[in-house]
Design an enzyme around this catalytic site. Structure first.
Site, PDB file in Angstrom:
ATOM      1  N   SER A  49      13.784   5.963   8.251  1.00  0.00           N
ATOM      2  CA  SER A  49      13.514   7.108   9.115  1.00  0.00           C
ATOM      3  C   SER A  49      12.148   7.733   8.855  1.00  0.00           C
ATOM      4  O   SER A  49      11.552   8.324   9.759  1.00  0.00           O
ATOM      5  CB  SER A  49      14.608   8.169   8.931  1.00  0.00           C
TER       6      SER A  49
ATOM      7  N   GLY B 179      17.969   5.273   8.660  1.00  0.00           N
ATOM      8  CA  GLY B 179      19.136   4.932   7.861  1.00  0.00           C
ATOM      9  C   GLY B 179      19.082   3.580   7.193  1.00  0.00           C
ATOM     10  O   GLY B 179      20.009   3.213   6.466  1.00  0.00           O
TER      11      GLY B 179
ATOM     12  N   ASP C 142      15.845  19.878   7.301  1.00  0.00           N
ATOM     13  CA  ASP C 142      16.780  19.113   6.480  1.00  0.00           C
ATOM     14  C   ASP C 142      16.279  18.887   5.060  1.00  0.00           C
ATOM     15  O   ASP C 142      17.027  18.449   4.177  1.00  0.00           O
ATOM     16  CB  ASP C 142      17.129  17.776   7.134  1.00  0.00           C
TER      17      ASP C 142
ATOM     18  N   ASN D 245      17.068   5.194   1.309  1.00  0.00           N
ATOM     19  CA  ASN D 245      18.503   5.181   1.593  1.00  0.00           C
ATOM     20  C   ASN D 245      19.292   4.435   0.524  1.00  0.00           C
ATOM     21  O   ASN D 245      20.480   4.697   0.328  1.00  0.00           O
ATOM     22  CB  ASN D 245      18.758   4.579   2.985  1.00  0.00           C
TER      23      ASN D 245
ATOM     24  N   HIS E  88      12.934  15.008   5.640  1.00  0.00           N
ATOM     25  CA  HIS E  88      11.927  14.387   6.495  1.00  0.00           C
ATOM     26  C   HIS E  88      10.744  15.326   6.722  1.00  0.00           C
ATOM     27  O   HIS E  88      10.936  16.521   6.946  1.00  0.00           O
ATOM     28  CB  HIS E  88      12.546  14.003   7.845  1.00  0.00           C
TER      29      HIS E  88
END
Length: 228
Positions: free
Chosen positions: A43, A80, A196, A108, A199
């Site tokens: 991502s 992801g 979040d 991830n 990111h």
């Protein structure tokens, strides 16, 4: 009418024009020698949460072009994705048009607590595929947090520089280096990350690109040298 039928002055002018045309043709050919870079990642590469044109790939391409590099950067980021996912995609990512590849995977794997030995094996296979395709690589690392224990952190952190050395790839310590190197970490999280906390924002991506850009320019130079 041939050159021999012209007077001396006319012949000289015609010769200069011919040489200029040849030179212009040569420069045009050189200018067309564009380097295509595939950015294989998750991502962070894909541009999660950002408007079109604000993600890592378009900002990186813009930065490189601003430095005078003739490049095209392909977005091979999948939100992801793990190192295993990247390995499953590397075959069709390395199309004949690709001259270089940025590999930015592992975040991830960290979030899922995957064994670093498995992540290392996946990254090694990706680098082997790039080597077999004659593609120059920039391997972008990550630093593991301490919550999995010191052994996990040591194994995870070490795999990037060790694999880069093994395969002769370029290496950047961390995708987020442009932010983590800022003296005010709390301020960086506030000013350059999305809500979040994982990111980067568009402004954060700009700092990431600026920090990583010189290494990518070196990648472009390697790809050009391999293509000669």
């Amino acid at each position: 009418m041939g050159l021999v039928e012209l007077g001396y002055g006319a012949r000289a002018r015609a010769l200069k024009q011919a040489l200029a045309a040849v030179l212009a043709l040569g420069l045009g050919t050189a200018a067309a020698a564009e380097v295509t870079i595939a950015a294989l990642g998750d991502s962070l590469t894909q541009g999660y949460g950002l408007a079109q044109g604000e993600g890592f790939v378009p900002q990186l391409e813009g930065w490189l072009r601003a430095q005078g590099a003739e490049v095209r950067v392909l977005n091979a980021g999948v939100s992801g994705d793990t190192t295993a996912g990247g390995l499953s995609r590397v075959g069709w990512t390395l199309t004949p048009e690709v001259d270089a590849m940025i590999v930015a995977l592992g975040g991830n794997d960290l979030l899922r607590g995957i064994d670093p030995a498995a992540s290392r094996a996946n990254l090694r296979a990706i680098l082997e595929a790039a080597r077999d395709a004659g593609v120059a690589v920039l391997l972008v690392g990550l630093n593991a947090p301490g919550n999995y224990g010191p052994d996990y952190k040591a194994a995870f952190d070490a795999m990037y520089p060790e694999l880069a050395a093994e395969f002769g790839a370029l290496h950047v310590e961390s995708f987020l280096k442009g932010l983590t190197d800022l003296p005010d970490r709390e301020g960086a999280m506030r000013d350059y990350m999305q809500p979040d906390g994982i990111h980067p924002s568009a402004a954060g991506v700009a700092r990431i690109v600026e920090a990583m850009g010189p290494a990518v320019l070196e990648l472009v130079a390697r790809a050009q040298a391999q293509g000669e």
